[in-house]
Scaffold this motif. Structure first.
Motif, mmCIF file in Angstrom:
data_model
loop_
_atom_site.group_PDB
_atom_site.id
_atom_site.type_symbol
_atom_site.label_atom_id
_atom_site.label_comp_id
_atom_site.label_asym_id
_atom_site.label_seq_id
_atom_site.Cartn_x
_atom_site.Cartn_y
_atom_site.Cartn_z
ATOM 1 N N VAL A 92 81.186 113.143 26.806
ATOM 2 C CA VAL A 92 80.826 112.487 26.156
ATOM 3 C C VAL A 92 81.143 111.740 24.944
ATOM 4 O O VAL A 92 81.570 112.839 24.019
ATOM 5 N N CYS A 93 81.844 110.841 24.166
ATOM 6 C CA CYS A 93 82.597 110.280 23.081
ATOM 7 C C CYS A 93 82.022 109.477 22.027
ATOM 8 O O CYS A 93 81.290 108.193 22.702
ATOM 9 N N GLY A 119 80.603 103.848 30.969
ATOM 10 C CA GLY A 119 79.714 103.072 30.716
ATOM 11 C C GLY A 119 79.325 103.755 28.672
ATOM 12 O O GLY A 119 79.922 103.973 28.662
ATOM 13 N N ARG A 120 78.394 102.914 28.817
ATOM 14 C CA ARG A 120 77.319 103.463 27.096
ATOM 15 C C ARG A 120 76.589 104.508 27.253
ATOM 16 O O ARG A 120 75.801 104.955 28.934
ATOM 17 N N THR A 121 76.578 105.486 27.402
ATOM 18 C CA THR A 121 75.251 106.589 26.950
ATOM 19 C C THR A 121 74.872 106.663 25.925
ATOM 20 O O THR A 121 75.559 106.321 24.555
ATOM 21 N N ASP A 124 70.943 105.114 21.694
ATOM 22 C CA ASP A 124 70.962 103.921 21.049
ATOM 23 C C ASP A 124 72.150 103.792 21.799
ATOM 24 O O ASP A 124 72.941 102.527 21.224
ATOM 25 N N ASP A 125 72.845 103.984 22.873
ATOM 26 C CA ASP A 125 73.602 103.506 23.689
ATOM 27 C C ASP A 125 75.142 103.292 22.767
ATOM 28 O O ASP A 125 76.094 102.329 23.023
ATOM 29 N N MET A 226 67.034 111.177 16.602
ATOM 30 C CA MET A 226 67.765 112.063 16.563
ATOM 31 C C MET A 226 68.349 112.176 17.854
ATOM 32 O O MET A 226 67.859 112.267 19.348
ATOM 33 N N HIS A 227 70.156 112.664 17.642
ATOM 34 C CA HIS A 227 71.043 112.878 18.860
ATOM 35 C C HIS A 227 70.819 114.339 19.041
ATOM 36 O O HIS A 227 70.199 114.534 18.918
#
Length: 348
Positions: A92-93, A119-121, A124-125, A226-227
């Motif tokens: 993930v980046c 794709g997004r992740t 909040d994408d 938070m992430h």
């Protein structure tokens, strides 16, 4: 307390943001904050502020080489900052480009290997999912072709000295993309001094993500998310905490990442759960700390979640006064800067 992000702002002259570490790891200053009292000290004074039954808990995560430069299928340039390596073939980046790549787009990184953006992740994408197209694995490829991910407020590219100094001397478990910077002050000699004084040490692991620099984009701090970050608490650390409590000692977190790990694993009685997990704990004023008695930490960014955390720990007014003092007295701020030793507000 009903607090907004602006309640955690403070004026910081840019020249106080440390661009390089002190010549020696233990060469920093130390501001000891005990309620409204403040004591200007040196980091070398730390052993004199501890007792033989105290327990220092360090985060042993190791920073990976998470920064890459590359090109899209279209030829457009991209800069990638890994947030985490999920497994050998997936990561993930964050991506910086003139135009964000679309799902299915291939990216050639470091002119050495190809990944696909699938794709997004993220909460909040705002992160991108990557899948490795070529042979190999992300762990080896990052070590071979990646660049050290210095924080965005450090203005120079990573130099040879940063390869050593932006890593703790006890770093063991690879996976972080930002250093647990409170630990950067400790060298082998200081650790030996602490051991000789009868001060105990233990370790947790929290793989710090790039989300640590994510700005708070909402007005009310209660609306912020938070992430998630990975953490692990070994049995030996849980046992050391129990022994410290039994002996009347204090649990001292070395850095906010160690504190967040311990509080994420905490039970109401102050013991901690052993094992691995994910945490998105967001500590703000009003939080009741269950495990940590004292906190050793660096100075944090205005409006940041970490400034909110230390305000919860040492008291909102106490931290505001301490930061104003640090600015007036020309302390060095952020990752390569000076340190603080904070007493918990309800213990002062």
């Amino acid at each position: 307390m009903s607090l907004t992000v602006d309640d955690f702002d403070f004026p910081l002259p840019p020249e106080l943001i440390a661009q390089h570490p002190a010549p020696e790891r233990r060469g920093s200053r130390l501001l000891h904050v005990c309620g409204q009292q403040r004591f200007d000290r040196k980091f070398d004074d730390l052993p004199s502020l501890l007792s033989a039954d105290d327990l220092l808990i360090f985060n042993d995560t190791r920073v990976i080489k998470a920064r890459f430069f590359g090109v899209k299928d279209s030829g457009g340039r991209v800069e990638i900052m890994l947030e985490r390596i999920v497994d050998a073939r997936h990561a993930v980046c964050q991506i910086r480009a003139s135009k964000a790549p679309k799902p299915g787009c291939n990216l050639r990184l470091a002119d050495a290997f190809t990944v696909k953006m699938t794709g997004r992740t993220g909460a909040d994408d705002d992160f991108f999912a990557l899948e490795l197209v070529d042979e190999g694995n992300f762990w080896d490829l990052s070590e071979r072709y990646g660049k050290l991910p210095l924080p965005p407020y450090i203005e120079h590219p990573a130099e040879d000295a940063d390869e050593t100094r932006y890593q703790t001397v006890y770093a063991r478990a690879p996976g972080a993309v930002a250093a647990p910077t409170a630990g950067l002050h400790f060298d082998e000699a200081m650790l030996a001094t602490l051991q000789a004084q009868g001060i105990n040490t233990a370790f947790v692991t929290l793989h710090v993500g790039a989300g640590t620099y994510r700005p708070v984009r909402v007005e009310k701090i209660t609306d912020h998310r938070m992430h998630s970050e990975r953490y692990a608490v070994p049995q030996a650390t849980a046992d050391a905490i129990a022994a410290t409590r039994a002996a009347g000692g204090r649990v001292i977190a070395i850095g906010t990442t160690s504190l967040r790990t311990l509080e994420s694993a905490a039970r109401d009685d102050g013991t901690v759960r052993v094992g691995e997990g994910e945490t998105d704990i967001f500590i703000t004023p009003g939080y009741r700390f269950k495990v940590v008695d004292r906190l050793f930490t660096n100075f944090h960014l205005p409006k940041s979640t970490l400034l909110m955390l230390v305000s919860a720990f040492a008291g909102y007014d106490n931290i505001r006064a301490a930061y104003a003092h640090a600015v007036a007295d020309r302390y060095r701020f952020f990752s390569y800067g000076d340190a603080m030793l904070l007493e918990k507000s309800d213990a002062v």
